[in-house]
Design a protein around this motif. Structure first.
Motif, PDB file in Angstrom:
ATOM      1  N   LEU A 130      68.491 -52.362 151.047  1.00 31.43           N
ATOM      2  CA  LEU A 130      69.596 -51.502 150.841  1.00 31.43           C
ATOM      3  C   LEU A 130      69.155 -50.762 149.446  1.00 31.43           C
ATOM      4  O   LEU A 130      69.117 -49.597 149.489  1.00 31.43           O
ATOM      5  N   VAL A 131      68.640 -51.214 148.521  1.00 30.26           N
ATOM      6  CA  VAL A 131      68.120 -50.567 147.088  1.00 30.26           C
ATOM      7  C   VAL A 131      67.125 -49.805 147.607  1.00 30.26           C
ATOM      8  O   VAL A 131      66.898 -48.609 147.033  1.00 30.26           O
ATOM      9  N   GLU A 132      66.072 -50.374 148.293  1.00 31.29           N
ATOM     10  CA  GLU A 132      65.231 -49.470 148.638  1.00 31.29           C
ATOM     11  C   GLU A 132      65.325 -48.327 149.406  1.00 31.29           C
ATOM     12  O   GLU A 132      64.873 -47.119 149.122  1.00 31.29           O
ATOM     13  N   TYR A 133      66.070 -48.273 150.142  1.00 29.84           N
ATOM     14  CA  TYR A 133      66.740 -47.316 150.991  1.00 29.84           C
ATOM     15  C   TYR A 133      67.444 -46.272 150.277  1.00 29.84           C
ATOM     16  O   TYR A 133      67.149 -44.937 150.050  1.00 29.84           O
ATOM     17  N   VAL A 134      68.439 -46.571 149.470  1.00 34.21           N
ATOM     18  CA  VAL A 134      69.330 -45.878 148.762  1.00 34.21           C
ATOM     19  C   VAL A 134      68.555 -45.014 147.439  1.00 34.21           C
ATOM     20  O   VAL A 134      68.916 -44.015 146.943  1.00 34.21           O
ATOM     21  N   ALA A 135      67.760 -45.643 146.821  1.00 33.54           N
ATOM     22  CA  ALA A 135      67.115 -45.451 145.673  1.00 33.54           C
ATOM     23  C   ALA A 135      65.660 -45.258 145.708  1.00 33.54           C
ATOM     24  O   ALA A 135      64.878 -45.088 144.626  1.00 33.54           O
ATOM     25  N   ASN A 136      65.064 -45.621 146.796  1.00 39.44           N
ATOM     26  CA  ASN A 136      63.612 -45.375 147.121  1.00 39.44           C
ATOM     27  C   ASN A 136      62.527 -46.163 146.034  1.00 39.44           C
ATOM     28  O   ASN A 136      61.588 -45.868 145.496  1.00 39.44           O
TER      29      ASN A 136
ATOM     30  N   SER B 294      73.481 -42.461 151.173  1.00 39.13           N
ATOM     31  CA  SER B 294      72.497 -42.598 152.220  1.00 39.13           C
ATOM     32  C   SER B 294      71.188 -42.611 151.500  1.00 39.13           C
ATOM     33  O   SER B 294      71.211 -42.929 150.353  1.00 39.13           O
ATOM     34  N   ALA B 295      70.109 -42.379 152.359  1.00 45.85           N
ATOM     35  CA  ALA B 295      68.762 -42.406 151.861  1.00 45.85           C
ATOM     36  C   ALA B 295      68.507 -41.603 150.561  1.00 45.85           C
ATOM     37  O   ALA B 295      68.940 -40.324 150.506  1.00 45.85           O
ATOM     38  N   ASN B 296      67.792 -42.177 149.490  1.00 44.70           N
ATOM     39  CA  ASN B 296      67.318 -41.340 148.433  1.00 44.70           C
ATOM     40  C   ASN B 296      68.719 -40.746 147.654  1.00 44.70           C
ATOM     41  O   ASN B 296      68.447 -39.452 147.128  1.00 44.70           O
ATOM     42  N   THR B 297      69.677 -41.221 147.577  1.00 41.94           N
ATOM     43  CA  THR B 297      70.909 -40.528 147.055  1.00 41.94           C
ATOM     44  C   THR B 297      71.543 -41.530 145.787  1.00 41.94           C
ATOM     45  O   THR B 297      72.541 -40.965 145.350  1.00 41.94           O
ATOM     46  N   ALA B 298      70.804 -42.295 145.305  1.00 39.80           N
ATOM     47  CA  ALA B 298      71.116 -43.032 144.331  1.00 39.80           C
ATOM     48  C   ALA B 298      70.020 -43.420 143.335  1.00 39.80           C
ATOM     49  O   ALA B 298      68.763 -43.106 143.744  1.00 39.80           O
TER      50      ALA B 298
ATOM     51  N   CYS C 231      71.723 -52.341 139.267  1.00 36.63           N
ATOM     52  CA  CYS C 231      72.757 -51.790 138.874  1.00 36.63           C
ATOM     53  C   CYS C 231      72.171 -50.190 139.310  1.00 36.63           C
ATOM     54  O   CYS C 231      71.179 -49.702 138.978  1.00 36.63           O
ATOM     55  N   LEU C 232      73.068 -49.601 140.262  1.00 32.38           N
ATOM     56  CA  LEU C 232      72.768 -48.209 140.899  1.00 32.38           C
ATOM     57  C   LEU C 232      73.780 -47.276 140.574  1.00 32.38           C
ATOM     58  O   LEU C 232      74.957 -47.490 140.207  1.00 32.38           O
ATOM     59  N   THR C 233      73.205 -45.903 140.076  1.00 26.94           N
ATOM     60  CA  THR C 233      74.178 -44.769 139.815  1.00 26.94           C
ATOM     61  C   THR C 233      73.905 -43.910 141.120  1.00 26.94           C
ATOM     62  O   THR C 233      72.869 -43.522 141.507  1.00 26.94           O
TER      63      THR C 233
END
Length: 166
Positions: free
Chosen positions: A122-128, A153-157, A140-142
């Motif tokens: 999931l980290v890889e998907y949303v934060a690339n 969604s993809a690349n939005t964090a 820790c994601l923003t």
């Protein structure tokens, strides 16, 4: 809109697999309890005050639930407010994301307790960003400006960091 934070927490170190106990019933070992408490203490320094804008969601597997309760206690988050989510157990990352997409924009910080490979994927998907969360580690994601949990969604964090030590 307030910036949204997402903390993906892999459960603490658990008992080894055996044929006498279901995987979902494996408990934390002493090292897992101590490390979870230590990392929770580190996370406490980063979080906004714990209030009604904070949400904890956890897998119902013993090791994840026990980790969530340790973090809740360390963060002074009421354990009765933890949302138990059986679908997170061994879930594909898109199923975990689907659950996160159901979270109200009223929350500013969300902690999700679960398992690998779903959380790391999931980290890889949303934060690339490729990560391999070890036990009790916290990604820790923003969320990007203008993004709330429903539109994550993809690349939005952005991956800010990974808490690995207390």
């Amino acid at each position: 809109m307030e910036k949204k934070s997402l903390y993906l927490v892999r459960h603490g170190k658990a008992e080894e697999h055996t044929f006498t106990k279901k995987d979902s019933e494996r408990d934390l070992i002493q090292h897992g309890i101590a490390r979870s408490a230590s990392i929770a203490e580190t996370l406490k320094q980063r979080l906004l005050p714990i209030d009604e804008k904070t949400l904890i969601i956890s897998s119902t597997a013993n090791r994840a639930a026990q980790t969530a309760k340790i973090f809740a206690e360390m963060l002074a988050y009421p354990a009765e407010n933890i949302q138990w989510e059986p679908r997170i157990y061994e879930a594909h990352y898109l199923l975990i994301l689907k659950r996160i997409n159901d979270i109200s924009a009223n929350y500013d910080q969300v902690l999700v307790f679960g398992h690998n490979p779903g959380l790391s994927d999931l980290v890889e998907y949303v934060a690339n960003e490729f990560v391999n969360l070890k036990t009790a580690h916290v990604a820790c994601l923003t969320l990007e400006e203008g993004i709330d949990y429903a539109s994550l969604s993809a690349n939005t964090a952005k991956l800010d960091n990974i808490l690995t030590e207390g």
